[in-house]
Scaffold this motif. Structure first.
Motif, PDB file in Angstrom:
ATOM      1  N   MET A  26       0.850  -1.182   0.000  1.00 52.81           N
ATOM      2  CA  MET A  26       0.000   0.000   0.000  1.00 52.81           C
ATOM      3  C   MET A  26       0.891   1.240   0.000  1.00 52.81           C
ATOM      4  SD  MET A  26      -3.032   1.060   2.665  1.00 52.81           S
ATOM      5  CE  MET A  26      -3.929  -0.438   2.381  1.00 52.81           C
ATOM      6  N   GLU A  27       0.571   2.177  -0.829  1.00 57.72           N
ATOM      7  CA  GLU A  27       1.363   3.400  -0.946  1.00 57.72           C
ATOM      8  C   GLU A  27       1.018   4.368   0.176  1.00 57.72           C
ATOM      9  OE1 GLU A  27       2.228   6.990  -4.130  1.00 57.72           O
ATOM     10  OE2 GLU A  27       0.917   5.347  -4.688  1.00 57.72           O
ATOM     11  N   LYS A  28       2.049   4.989   0.753  1.00 54.55           N
ATOM     12  CA  LYS A  28       1.864   5.994   1.808  1.00 54.55           C
ATOM     13  C   LYS A  28       1.995   7.388   1.208  1.00 54.55           C
ATOM     14  CE  LYS A  28       2.279   3.137   5.462  1.00 54.55           C
ATOM     15  NZ  LYS A  28       1.256   2.907   6.409  1.00 54.55           N
ATOM     16  N   ILE A  29       1.243   8.341   1.765  1.00 52.15           N
ATOM     17  CA  ILE A  29       1.396   9.736   1.380  1.00 52.15           C
ATOM     18  C   ILE A  29       1.726  10.534   2.634  1.00 52.15           C
ATOM     19  CG2 ILE A  29      -0.150   9.555  -0.597  1.00 52.15           C
ATOM     20  CD1 ILE A  29      -2.258  11.037   1.068  1.00 52.15           C
ATOM     21  N   THR A  30       2.428  11.624   2.487  1.00 54.36           N
ATOM     22  CA  THR A  30       2.811  12.464   3.614  1.00 54.36           C
ATOM     23  C   THR A  30       1.769  13.560   3.803  1.00 54.36           C
ATOM     24  OG1 THR A  30       5.137  12.024   3.174  1.00 54.36           O
ATOM     25  CG2 THR A  30       4.623  13.945   4.538  1.00 54.36           C
ATOM     26  N   LEU A  31       1.351  13.711   5.062  1.00 51.48           N
ATOM     27  CA  LEU A  31       0.377  14.741   5.433  1.00 51.48           C
ATOM     28  C   LEU A  31       1.065  15.766   6.325  1.00 51.48           C
ATOM     29  CD1 LEU A  31      -2.517  12.309   6.335  1.00 51.48           C
ATOM     30  CD2 LEU A  31      -2.247  13.583   4.206  1.00 51.48           C
ATOM     31  N   ALA A  32       0.443  16.891   6.530  1.00 50.02           N
ATOM     32  CA  ALA A  32       0.964  17.917   7.428  1.00 50.02           C
ATOM     33  C   ALA A  32       0.963  17.382   8.863  1.00 50.02           C
ATOM     34  CB  ALA A  32       0.098  19.170   7.337  1.00 50.02           C
ATOM     35  N   PRO A  33       1.935  17.804   9.679  1.00 55.37           N
ATOM     36  CA  PRO A  33       1.933  17.391  11.083  1.00 55.37           C
ATOM     37  C   PRO A  33       0.609  17.770  11.744  1.00 55.37           C
ATOM     38  CG  PRO A  33       3.975  18.537  10.533  1.00 55.37           C
ATOM     39  CD  PRO A  33       3.046  18.687   9.364  1.00 55.37           C
ATOM     40  N   ALA A  34       0.069  16.846  12.530  1.00 59.19           N
ATOM     41  CA  ALA A  34      -1.225  17.078  13.183  1.00 59.19           C
ATOM     42  C   ALA A  34      -1.363  16.159  14.388  1.00 59.19           C
ATOM     43  CB  ALA A  34      -2.365  16.824  12.195  1.00 59.19           C
ATOM     44  N   THR A  35      -2.347  16.443  15.204  1.00 63.48           N
ATOM     45  CA  THR A  35      -2.650  15.597  16.359  1.00 63.48           C
ATOM     46  C   THR A  35      -3.630  14.519  15.913  1.00 63.48           C
ATOM     47  OG1 THR A  35      -4.369  17.146  16.985  1.00 63.48           O
ATOM     48  CG2 THR A  35      -2.244  17.411  18.071  1.00 63.48           C
ATOM     49  N   VAL A  36      -3.109  13.410  15.432  1.00 58.04           N
ATOM     50  CA  VAL A  36      -3.965  12.350  14.904  1.00 58.04           C
ATOM     51  C   VAL A  36      -4.038  11.136  15.823  1.00 58.04           C
ATOM     52  CG1 VAL A  36      -3.664  13.043  12.515  1.00 58.04           C
ATOM     53  CG2 VAL A  36      -2.095  11.376  13.508  1.00 58.04           C
ATOM     54  N   LEU A  37      -3.337  11.176  16.948  1.00 57.74           N
ATOM     55  CA  LEU A  37      -3.393  10.070  17.889  1.00 57.74           C
ATOM     56  C   LEU A  37      -4.758  10.073  18.572  1.00 57.74           C
ATOM     57  CD1 LEU A  37      -1.746   7.783  19.184  1.00 57.74           C
ATOM     58  CD2 LEU A  37      -1.080   9.410  20.957  1.00 57.74           C
ATOM     59  N   SER A  38      -5.566   9.091  18.266  1.00 52.42           N
ATOM     60  CA  SER A  38      -6.901   9.047  18.854  1.00 52.42           C
ATOM     61  C   SER A  38      -7.442   7.630  18.756  1.00 52.42           C
ATOM     62  CB  SER A  38      -7.840  10.050  18.175  1.00 52.42           C
ATOM     63  OG  SER A  38      -8.131   9.722  16.857  1.00 52.42           O
ATOM     64  N   PRO A  39      -8.423   7.276  19.536  1.00 53.39           N
ATOM     65  CA  PRO A  39      -9.194   8.194  20.383  1.00 53.39           C
ATOM     66  C   PRO A  39      -8.436   8.574  21.653  1.00 53.39           C
ATOM     67  CG  PRO A  39     -10.001   5.958  20.672  1.00 53.39           C
ATOM     68  CD  PRO A  39      -8.932   5.903  19.602  1.00 53.39           C
ATOM     69  N   VAL A  40      -8.874   9.662  22.246  1.00 55.40           N
ATOM     70  CA  VAL A  40      -8.376  10.122  23.534  1.00 55.40           C
ATOM     71  C   VAL A  40      -9.573  10.305  24.457  1.00 55.40           C
ATOM     72  CG1 VAL A  40      -6.267  11.200  22.626  1.00 55.40           C
ATOM     73  CG2 VAL A  40      -8.370  12.538  22.771  1.00 55.40           C
ATOM     74  N   PRO A  41      -9.355  10.206  25.768  1.00 63.43           N
ATOM     75  CA  PRO A  41     -10.500  10.344  26.683  1.00 63.43           C
ATOM     76  C   PRO A  41     -11.189  11.688  26.546  1.00 63.43           C
ATOM     77  CG  PRO A  41      -8.527   9.620  27.854  1.00 63.43           C
ATOM     78  CD  PRO A  41      -8.095  10.001  26.468  1.00 63.43           C
ATOM     79  N   ALA A  42     -12.488  11.698  26.661  1.00 61.73           N
ATOM     80  CA  ALA A  42     -13.274  12.923  26.759  1.00 61.73           C
ATOM     81  C   ALA A  42     -13.769  12.983  28.199  1.00 61.73           C
ATOM     82  CB  ALA A  42     -14.441  12.895  25.779  1.00 61.73           C
ATOM     83  N   VAL A  43     -13.307  13.973  28.946  1.00 60.75           N
ATOM     84  CA  VAL A  43     -13.583  14.034  30.385  1.00 60.75           C
ATOM     85  C   VAL A  43     -14.056  15.427  30.778  1.00 60.75           C
ATOM     86  CG1 VAL A  43     -11.858  12.243  30.884  1.00 60.75           C
ATOM     87  CG2 VAL A  43     -11.197  14.658  31.009  1.00 60.75           C
ATOM     88  N   LEU A  44     -14.605  15.511  31.965  1.00 64.43           N
ATOM     89  CA  LEU A  44     -14.901  16.798  32.584  1.00 64.43           C
ATOM     90  C   LEU A  44     -13.869  17.018  33.679  1.00 64.43           C
ATOM     91  CD1 LEU A  44     -18.796  16.650  32.863  1.00 64.43           C
ATOM     92  CD2 LEU A  44     -17.443  18.095  31.329  1.00 64.43           C
ATOM     93  N   VAL A  45     -13.234  18.166  33.671  1.00 64.16           N
ATOM     94  CA  VAL A  45     -12.268  18.515  34.706  1.00 64.16           C
ATOM     95  C   VAL A  45     -12.915  19.569  35.587  1.00 64.16           C
ATOM     96  CG1 VAL A  45     -10.030  19.590  35.162  1.00 64.16           C
ATOM     97  CG2 VAL A  45     -10.266  17.914  33.316  1.00 64.16           C
ATOM     98  N   SER A  46     -12.928  19.310  36.884  1.00 59.30           N
ATOM     99  CA  SER A  46     -13.476  20.280  37.832  1.00 59.30           C
ATOM    100  C   SER A  46     -12.321  20.899  38.610  1.00 59.30           C
ATOM    101  CB  SER A  46     -14.502  19.626  38.753  1.00 59.30           C
ATOM    102  OG  SER A  46     -14.012  18.429  39.323  1.00 59.30           O
ATOM    103  N   CYS A  47     -12.511  22.179  38.973  1.00 60.05           N
ATOM    104  CA  CYS A  47     -11.445  22.898  39.663  1.00 60.05           C
ATOM    105  C   CYS A  47     -12.047  23.985  40.549  1.00 60.05           C
ATOM    106  CB  CYS A  47     -10.461  23.478  38.656  1.00 60.05           C
ATOM    107  SG  CYS A  47     -11.199  24.553  37.408  1.00 60.05           S
ATOM    108  N   GLY A  48     -11.168  24.618  41.325  1.00 54.06           N
ATOM    109  CA  GLY A  48     -11.581  25.654  42.270  1.00 54.06           C
ATOM    110  C   GLY A  48     -11.476  25.128  43.687  1.00 54.06           C
ATOM    111  N   ASP A  49     -11.435  26.026  44.654  1.00 53.10           N
ATOM    112  CA  ASP A  49     -11.296  25.586  46.043  1.00 53.10           C
ATOM    113  C   ASP A  49     -12.433  26.058  46.946  1.00 53.10           C
ATOM    114  OD1 ASP A  49     -10.646  28.271  46.188  1.00 53.10           O
ATOM    115  OD2 ASP A  49      -8.747  27.966  47.231  1.00 53.10           O
ATOM    116  N   ALA A  50     -13.401  26.757  46.366  1.00 52.77           N
ATOM    117  CA  ALA A  50     -14.571  27.212  47.106  1.00 52.77           C
ATOM    118  C   ALA A  50     -15.729  27.351  46.114  1.00 52.77           C
ATOM    119  CB  ALA A  50     -14.299  28.554  47.783  1.00 52.77           C
TER     120      ALA A  50
END
Length: 184
Positions: free
Chosen positions: A1-25
């Motif tokens: 299979m022939e490979k083609i070069t693409l622009a650098p990108a964030t293609v590592l996936s899937p990644v977790p989809a989370v909710l981050v909570s913060c604050g101290d009060a």
């Protein structure tokens, strides 16, 4: 299979989809939807979240040096997506989405009661990377609903969570086996 070069990108996936909570009060509690998160180290257990400096939560993490990663079940996908579309500067996400902050064991940042797994984190290093800043943190406690714990571990085969894949969402629910299954 022939490979083609693409622009650098964030293609590592899937990644977790989370909710981050913060604050101290209660008056500075916030929630942010995050997909740039993951594991950094096993011993000590370490994780990270990467945020853009323009976000409201960025400055809370920078000042308070702690946060909670809340894993979402698939039925909270709409809540997570909505939390990623609005800023805590403009709206109280807790009230708007009927979420319940609960006290952590090792951090002042609130846990989201409706999320079945909560990972309490204390920031040990902040690294500016470019468009995002990485908040590296030690995991100081993991809290989980009893229904998702089996033999002292989170039973991910019964926990139906969500991942980010190329700017979209994917249900993660087809458990294939524990590490090492191929050599048993």
């Amino acid at each position: 299979m022939e490979k083609i070069t693409l622009a650098p990108a964030t293609v590592l996936s899937p990644v977790p989809a989370v909710l981050v909570s913060c604050g101290d009060a209660e008056e500075n509690y916030n929630i942010i939807a995050v997909s740039w998160t993951g594991t950094l180290c096993s011993r000590p257990p370490m994780t990270y979240v990467s945020l853009r400096p323009a976000t409201h939560s960025y400055h809370i993490l920078e000042e308070k040096k702690e946060f909670v990663i809340n894993l979402i079940p698939e039925d909270m996908l709409e809540v997570m997506d909505w939390c990623g579309r609005f800023s805590g500067r403009d709206v109280n996400k807790w009230q708007e989405k009927g979420l319940t902050p609960i006290k952590g064991e090792t951090v002042k940042a609130p846990l989201i009661k409706e999320c079945p797994v909560n990972i309490e984190c204390k920031i040990v290093e902040i690294k500016v990377l470019g468009s995002h800043t990485m908040f590296m943190a030690e995991v100081t406690a993991v809290r989980a609903d009893k229904a998702y714990v089996k033999d002292g571990r989170i039973d991910l085969s019964s926990f139906r969570t969500v991942a980010n894949i190329g700017g979209g969402y994917m249900k993660v629910n087809d458990f294939q086996g524990r590490q090492g299954f191929s050599v048993k």
